[in-house]
Scaffold this motif. Structure first.
Motif, PDB file in Angstrom:
ATOM      1  N   GLY A  52    -108.706 -80.702 -87.580  1.00 39.72           N
ATOM      2  CA  GLY A  52    -107.645 -81.617 -87.185  1.00 39.72           C
ATOM      3  C   GLY A  52    -107.316 -82.626 -88.250  1.00 39.72           C
ATOM      4  N   ARG A  53    -106.609 -83.681 -87.825  1.00 35.66           N
ATOM      5  CA  ARG A  53    -106.102 -84.701 -88.739  1.00 35.66           C
ATOM      6  C   ARG A  53    -106.056 -86.046 -88.022  1.00 35.66           C
ATOM      7  NH1 ARG A  53    -101.850 -84.700 -93.284  1.00 35.66           N
ATOM      8  NH2 ARG A  53    -100.953 -86.806 -93.200  1.00 35.66           N
ATOM      9  N   VAL A  54    -106.338 -87.119 -88.770  1.00 35.03           N
ATOM     10  CA  VAL A  54    -106.271 -88.480 -88.255  1.00 35.03           C
ATOM     11  C   VAL A  54    -105.515 -89.330 -89.272  1.00 35.03           C
ATOM     12  CG1 VAL A  54    -107.553 -90.519 -87.520  1.00 35.03           C
ATOM     13  CG2 VAL A  54    -108.486 -88.234 -87.049  1.00 35.03           C
ATOM     14  N   ASP A  55    -104.454 -90.019 -88.807  1.00 32.57           N
ATOM     15  CA  ASP A  55    -103.673 -90.922 -89.656  1.00 32.57           C
ATOM     16  C   ASP A  55    -103.703 -92.318 -89.064  1.00 32.57           C
ATOM     17  OD1 ASP A  55    -101.993 -89.271 -91.786  1.00 32.57           O
ATOM     18  OD2 ASP A  55    -102.054 -88.084 -89.945  1.00 32.57           O
ATOM     19  N   ILE A  56    -103.923 -93.301 -89.919  1.00 31.71           N
ATOM     20  CA  ILE A  56    -103.881 -94.708 -89.524  1.00 31.71           C
ATOM     21  C   ILE A  56    -102.826 -95.387 -90.389  1.00 31.71           C
ATOM     22  CG2 ILE A  56    -105.161 -96.869 -89.340  1.00 31.71           C
ATOM     23  CD1 ILE A  56    -107.706 -95.166 -89.085  1.00 31.71           C
ATOM     24  N   SER A  65    -108.046 -79.382 -93.061  1.00 28.00           N
ATOM     25  CA  SER A  65    -107.427 -78.296 -93.824  1.00 28.00           C
ATOM     26  C   SER A  65    -107.226 -78.661 -95.290  1.00 28.00           C
ATOM     27  CB  SER A  65    -106.082 -77.920 -93.190  1.00 28.00           C
ATOM     28  OG  SER A  65    -105.159 -78.991 -93.292  1.00 28.00           O
ATOM     29  N   ARG A  66    -107.085 -79.954 -95.588  1.00 23.78           N
ATOM     30  CA  ARG A  66    -106.849 -80.399 -96.966  1.00 23.78           C
ATOM     31  C   ARG A  66    -108.094 -81.002 -97.611  1.00 23.78           C
ATOM     32  NH1 ARG A  66    -102.258 -84.540 -96.134  1.00 23.78           N
ATOM     33  NH2 ARG A  66    -102.453 -84.771 -98.406  1.00 23.78           N
TER      34      ARG A  66
END
Length: 366
Positions: A52-56, A65-66
């Motif tokens: 997954g991904r988390v952005d703040i 993935s990156r």
């Protein structure tokens, strides 16, 4: 803005959550074991999800993935747990300054004296932690987190270990924190009264590791299925009103609700202030004609917007009062007797005492 889309397996428990919010305070609501604290630890970087991904804000702090994995101490997140977790060998001032030390050379958004004043803890600075009440300890923990200069503050059920008196002591300081700073907050709770008072714009409801709802607090409150069996009776709406004047001799405050008077037990705010009212659907009665010579003071002219079955014997009636929604939960027999239909004018009857302790100052940006 906080945005995440994560999947995480923890033993037999699978967490699969996705939501985004730009509210000043985002509420995470759900029963114990739903996955709220696990989700908070993922945001903080204390748990790495499987994918997954988390952005703040404009920073990506995790993207499987990156290969992006920003360490917890570099995410600039303040974390307040259920227990204050203060350093017992330090006094209050040293506990607070530990947070400032952790901030390093980052720009001082939260100056020491400002935080002390905001949380009203100036008289506690020289005291040892062991002599503080639970409410005082939580205020110190919040102050320490603020002085670390975070970009996001996570509050993980900070009121859960407090009794009613201590909760009443701490809640106004969290409200003030949101009002006086631009710091975004994620507030976790399974208590509806706390959630409504703090997260008045956006709530994320978590059930069994899934997001059951993410959106406006008013829409969340109108969904008894999201509140849980114990709190479903609190389902209703949030009405916005303005204080007209106080009726001191009667202990009441008169509000202006879209041009109609609404009476509540006397509030502390001044005339002209905006307030939010939690009106439970079960506290609203309906009448075809305007009642006369009754004890209820609140008679709001409304129009029927929808009539929906709610179980075997109840009906939910969605009303429009000016530009605002009002819900009434009545028996099917009463709905049939009133011959309710969409577009029909009615009068909503609400006892003033039903609104006791359910009015809060309307805070911009919440």
């Amino acid at each position: 803005m906080i945005s995440l889309n994560v999947t995480h397996q923890q033993g037999d428990f699978m967490l699969r959550c996705r939501f985004a919010s730009d509210a000043r305070i985002t509420g995470l609501f759900g029963p114990s074991g739903a996955g709220k604290s696990t989700l908070l630890r993922i945001i903080a970087g204390l748990i790495e999800p499987g994918e997954g991904r988390v952005d703040i804000g404009d920073r990506c702090v995790f993207d499987q993935s990156r290969g992006i994995r920003v360490a917890a101490h570099r995410r600039r997140i303040g974390y307040v747990f259920q227990q204050a977790r203060l350093f017992a060998h330090l006094n209050v001032a040293h506990n607070l300054r530990y947070g400032a030390w952790f901030a390093g050379r980052r720009r001082r958004r939260a100056h020491f004296d400002q935080v002390v004043d905001m949380l009203d803890i100036g008289t506690l600075l020289g005291r040892r932690v062991a002599g503080l009440s639970g409410g005082e300890q939580q205020r110190i923990a919040i102050g320490r987190a603020l002085l670390s200069e975070p970009d996001l503050l996570l509050l993980d059920e900070p009121l859960a270990s407090l009794d009613a008196a201590r909760k009443a002591e701490v809640l106004p300081y969290i409200e003030r924190l949101s009002r006086d700073t631009e710091l975004p907050i994620v507030f976790v709770s399974h208590q509806l009264d706390e959630m409504l008072r703090l997260a008045r714009r956006h709530v994320v409801a978590i059930r069994d590791g899934r997001v059951a709802f993410s959106g406006p607090t008013a829409e969340f409150l109108a969904r008894p299925d999201l509140l849980g069996a114990r709190q479903a009776r609190e389902a209703g709406v949030l009405l916005q009103a303005r204080i007209d004047h106080h009726l001191g001799p009667h202990g009441l405050t008169r509000l202006d609700c879209d041009g109609q008077p609404l009476y509540v037990p006397q509030l502390m705010q001044a005339a002209g202030d905006r307030v939010t009212l939690h009106v439970r659907a079960r506290d609203v009665m309906l009448a075809r004609e305007r009642p006369v010579e009754i004890s209820a003071l609140n008679l709001l002219a409304a129009r029927v917007e929808a009539v929906q079955a709610d179980g075997d014997y109840a009906v939910e009636v969605v009303l429009r009062v000016g530009d605002q929604r009002l819900d009434a939960r009545i028996t099917r027999r009463s709905a049939d007797a009133l011959d309710l239909a969409v577009g029909q004018p009615v009068h909503a009857v609400i006892k003033s005492l039903a609104l006791a302790e359910q009015a809060w100052e309307r805070l911009a940006g919440l």
